[in-house]
Design an enzyme around this catalytic site. Structure first.
Site, PDB file in Angstrom:
ATOM      1  N   GLY A   5       0.389  -0.260  -4.820  1.00 20.49           N
ATOM      2  CA  GLY A   5      -0.992  -0.705  -4.670  1.00 20.49           C
ATOM      3  C   GLY A   5      -1.817  -0.428  -5.906  1.00 20.49           C
ATOM      4  O   GLY A   5      -1.950   0.724  -6.306  1.00 20.49           O
TER       5      GLY A   5
ATOM      6  N   THR B  25      11.968  -5.931 -11.279  1.00 21.30           N
ATOM      7  CA  THR B  25      12.697  -5.539 -10.081  1.00 21.30           C
ATOM      8  C   THR B  25      14.115  -6.077 -10.037  1.00 21.30           C
ATOM      9  O   THR B  25      14.996  -5.440  -9.454  1.00 21.30           O
ATOM     10  CB  THR B  25      11.930  -6.015  -8.828  1.00 21.30           C
ATOM     11  OG1 THR B  25      10.553  -5.757  -8.995  1.00 21.30           O
ATOM     12  CG2 THR B  25      12.428  -5.301  -7.594  1.00 21.30           C
TER      13      THR B  25
ATOM     14  N   ASP C  47      16.346 -13.521 -10.406  1.00 20.34           N
ATOM     15  CA  ASP C  47      15.086 -12.936  -9.952  1.00 20.34           C
ATOM     16  C   ASP C  47      15.302 -12.308  -8.581  1.00 20.34           C
ATOM     17  O   ASP C  47      16.266 -12.637  -7.878  1.00 20.34           O
ATOM     18  CB  ASP C  47      13.985 -13.997  -9.886  1.00 20.34           C
ATOM     19  CG  ASP C  47      12.593 -13.397 -10.063  1.00 20.34           C
ATOM     20  OD1 ASP C  47      12.472 -12.152 -10.036  1.00 20.34           O
ATOM     21  OD2 ASP C  47      11.630 -14.161 -10.229  1.00 20.34           O
ATOM     22  N   ASP C  48      14.379 -11.406  -8.198  1.00 20.60           N
ATOM     23  CA  ASP C  48      14.517 -10.775  -6.883  1.00 20.60           C
ATOM     24  C   ASP C  48      14.217 -11.747  -5.756  1.00 20.60           C
ATOM     25  O   ASP C  48      14.799 -11.675  -4.681  1.00 20.60           O
ATOM     26  CB  ASP C  48      13.613  -9.540  -6.782  1.00 20.60           C
ATOM     27  CG  ASP C  48      12.176  -9.852  -7.167  1.00 20.60           C
ATOM     28  OD1 ASP C  48      11.473 -10.478  -6.367  1.00 20.60           O
ATOM     29  OD2 ASP C  48      11.771  -9.476  -8.279  1.00 20.60           O
TER      30      ASP C  48
ATOM     31  N   CYS D   8       0.834  -1.201   0.000  1.00 23.83           N
ATOM     32  CA  CYS D   8       0.000   0.000   0.000  1.00 23.83           C
ATOM     33  C   CYS D   8       0.873   1.257   0.000  1.00 23.83           C
ATOM     34  O   CYS D   8       1.977   1.265   0.534  1.00 23.83           O
ATOM     35  CB  CYS D   8      -0.913   0.006   1.230  1.00 23.83           C
ATOM     36  SG  CYS D   8      -2.096  -1.344   1.274  1.00 23.83           S
TER      37      CYS D   8
END
Length: 583
Positions: A96, A393, A455-456, A67
């Site tokens: 979010g 990311t 990958d993250d 959020c």
């Protein structure tokens, strides 16, 4: 069937003093067509059609991210903050995508709050017509993905209450003692209408404020509210509420309050700037990430400290105050002891953000460097032709890893930016299908090569398994898979809606077993010490981190087996599907 159709065709937006006409997208027309064909052709197709519709609905509405909260107070009461709140929401949209909302008010004594909120991205929730209704020079905003509670419109924030005064709240995080707090709130004869812990938090603060005002003013609430009353109410709220949270609260005829949990688990920063329309006026902004301050032209002052509360108030040029409309107090703890969430640096935060005096971008570079060193330690003789990141990311860490290894770095997967993240999507079958909708390969970067995928993190493993297969289908000779984060083996209880423990791929498995599931040559995870050091190198003052998903160590010390049992019942796929299909 008619009810479900209606849900798709009627945009689920909650608004005050506003009536919106229906807007039909191609997607809505498509869904309506399915319903119509099913109704006309074969009634027997009804159950499967409902399942497909529910899956599509879940798929669209359950986009995953943390959020985002935002608070803005403009010194000039003749101006409006709505456009800047909207712009700030778009910058925080990565945190979010399930729902968005704005509440505004004026600092000239007008009692009305103006709000608009609904499901979807900010650009879809707000229109020129709705924005024109959001008048006032101070306000708060929120973009949500659902943690505690359901994903309905009623849980969209900001949330509002009118006693002991007008209050609106935006909240990022999760309360671990929500059940006890809800019982306390109801004993105070307050009503809770949703399953959201944010509504509980709002009522806890409202009741603490009411009791504080009653003690100071003998129930004469007509007297102006003083900062001491607000700080005392926040202090008691923070003492009662366990978990990780950052909060902004709009208080009628006072200003905006911002505070952070005593461990500093969830991030929040604030900044200031000179007013462009009021001489000697100062505007203030509170946000989840510094990138929102940068975009809106604010100078970042600092992070709100763990257990600290700040209060921004309107300025009166005719009666200048020494505090220039800003007051802060340390309410719980010393403000120096913190345990920021490691997952913010691994995945959630934008790379151009700075939180807890740590550049997210630099921390991810450090992660890639340390990951490369571990690869060389564990597989010194392994021949690797190319390093390919999993968008988006992991790009920073993958590039640093490739440079450290002295290997070429190329993009091998192209991302469809109009589909959500997959590990929170409901139903394993839906997740598997969505991976191929999300990514496609550039075959020339795989064909005949020994490929290192970076990958993250790896959560359920659904995406990772599909990616490995896609790499082989594109012609890869060998595929190796590495994660910039350690094994995720435990649930998160501080605002990250990870799956239940048994649904995590690393639960009770080692790297060899995970590699067998992914069907790759080997899998390698970042060491926890290296991850912590990657962040700490940017800010040596951080002594402790919140990394419960990796360690099972919960810093608030209030998590037991009963809590996990309840968590599993709420978070497993079957429970979510049952809740989604409930009337």
């Amino acid at each position: 069937l008619i009810s479900l159709t209606h849900e798709f065709l009627q945009k689920p937006v909650e608004t005050e003093r506003l009536a919106l006409g229906n807007r039909f997208s191609n997607y809505q027309v498509f869904v309506a067509s399915i319903v119509f064909i099913t109704a006309v052709c074969r009634v027997s197709l009804l159950p499967s059609t409902l399942f497909v519709l529910a899956s599509i609905r879940n798929f669209v509405y359950s986009l995953f991210s943390m959020c985002g909260i935002l608070g803005l107070l403009l010194a000039d009461k003749e101006t409006h903050c709505r456009q800047q709140l909207f712009d700030g929401l778009t910058v925080l949209q990565h945190r979010g995508q399930d729902a968005a909302g704005i509440v505004t008010a004026q600092t000239d004594g007008i009692t009305k709050f103006y709000k608009h909120k609904g499901k979807g991205l900010a650009k879809d929730v707000f229109s020129l017509e709705t924005m024109s209704k959001l008048v006032g020079n101070f306000g708060i905003a929120h973009c949500r993905y659902p943690t505690a509670g359901t994903s309905g419109t009623s849980e969209a924030q900001p949330m509002y209450i009118n006693y002991p005064c007008g209050l609106a709240l935006s909240h990022n995080g999760n309360l671990t003692n929500n059940k006890e707090l809800k019982s306390w709130v109801r004993r105070q004869h307050r009503h809770i209408n949703t399953e959201s812990d944010s509504e509980v938090l709002l009522n806890v603060f409202a009741e603490c404020l009411r009791q504080e005002l009653a003690k100071r003013f003998s129930d004469d609430f007509s007297k102006p509210m003083d900062p001491d009353s607000i700080f005392s109410a926040v202090q008691r709220t923070m003492t009662m509420c366990k978990g990780g949270y950052s909060v902004v609260i709009l208080i009628h005829d006072v200003g905006i309050v911002g505070f952070r949990d005593p461990w500093g688990i969830r991030p929040v920063v604030f900044g200031s700037r000179a007013s462009s329309t009021l001489k000697d006026g100062i505007d203030y902004c509170i946000a989840s990430e510094s990138t929102a301050l940068d975009t809106l032209g604010f100078k970042m002052e600092r992070d709100i400290k763990p257990g600290e509360c700040i209060l921004t108030m309107p300025m009166d040029p005719e009666n200048p105050r020494a505090n220039l409309g800003f007051v802060s107090r340390q309410l719980v703890g010393d403000g120096q002891t913190m345990a920021p969430c490691l997952f913010e640096y691994v995945y959630f935060a934008r790379p151009d953000s700075t939180m807890n005096n740590v550049s997210v971008y630099q921390s991810r570079i450090n992660m890639g460097i340390k990951l490369a060193h571990k690869i060389r330690r564990c597989y010194p003789d392994e021949e690797i032709d190319v390093v390919i990141p999993i968008p988006d990311t992991s790009r920073t860490s993958a590039l640093a890893c490739a440079n450290t290894l002295g290997l070429p770095y190329f993009e091998g997967f192209i991302k469809n930016r109009y589909i959500g993240r997959t590990f929170i999507m409901p139903g394993q079958a839906v997740r598997k299908k969505s991976v191929k909708l999300k990514l496609n390969t550039i075959k020339s970067e795989f064909e005949g090569k020994k490929v290192l995928l970076v990958d993250d993190s790896i959560v359920r493993g659904t995406t990772s398994t599909e990616l490995v297969q896609m790499a082989y289908d594109a012609g890869a000779k060998k595929v190796f898979f590495v994660s910039a984060a350690p094994m995720i083996q435990f649930p998160n209880v501080y605002g990250i809606d990870l799956p239940s423990q048994k649904e995590l791929i690393a639960y009770n498995r080692n790297e060899s077993e995970i590699a067998n599931i992914l069907k790759c040559e080997w899998v390698l995870f970042q060491d926890l010490n290296d991850l912590e050091q990657a962040v700490r190198e940017c800010n040596p003052d951080i002594e402790k981190f919140e990394g419960c998903t990796f360690t099972g160590d919960y810093v608030t010390n209030d998590i037991d087996s009963e809590y996990f049992k309840q968590l599993h019942q709420e978070r497993n796929d079957a429970a979510k599907e049952k809740k989604e299909n409930a009337p």
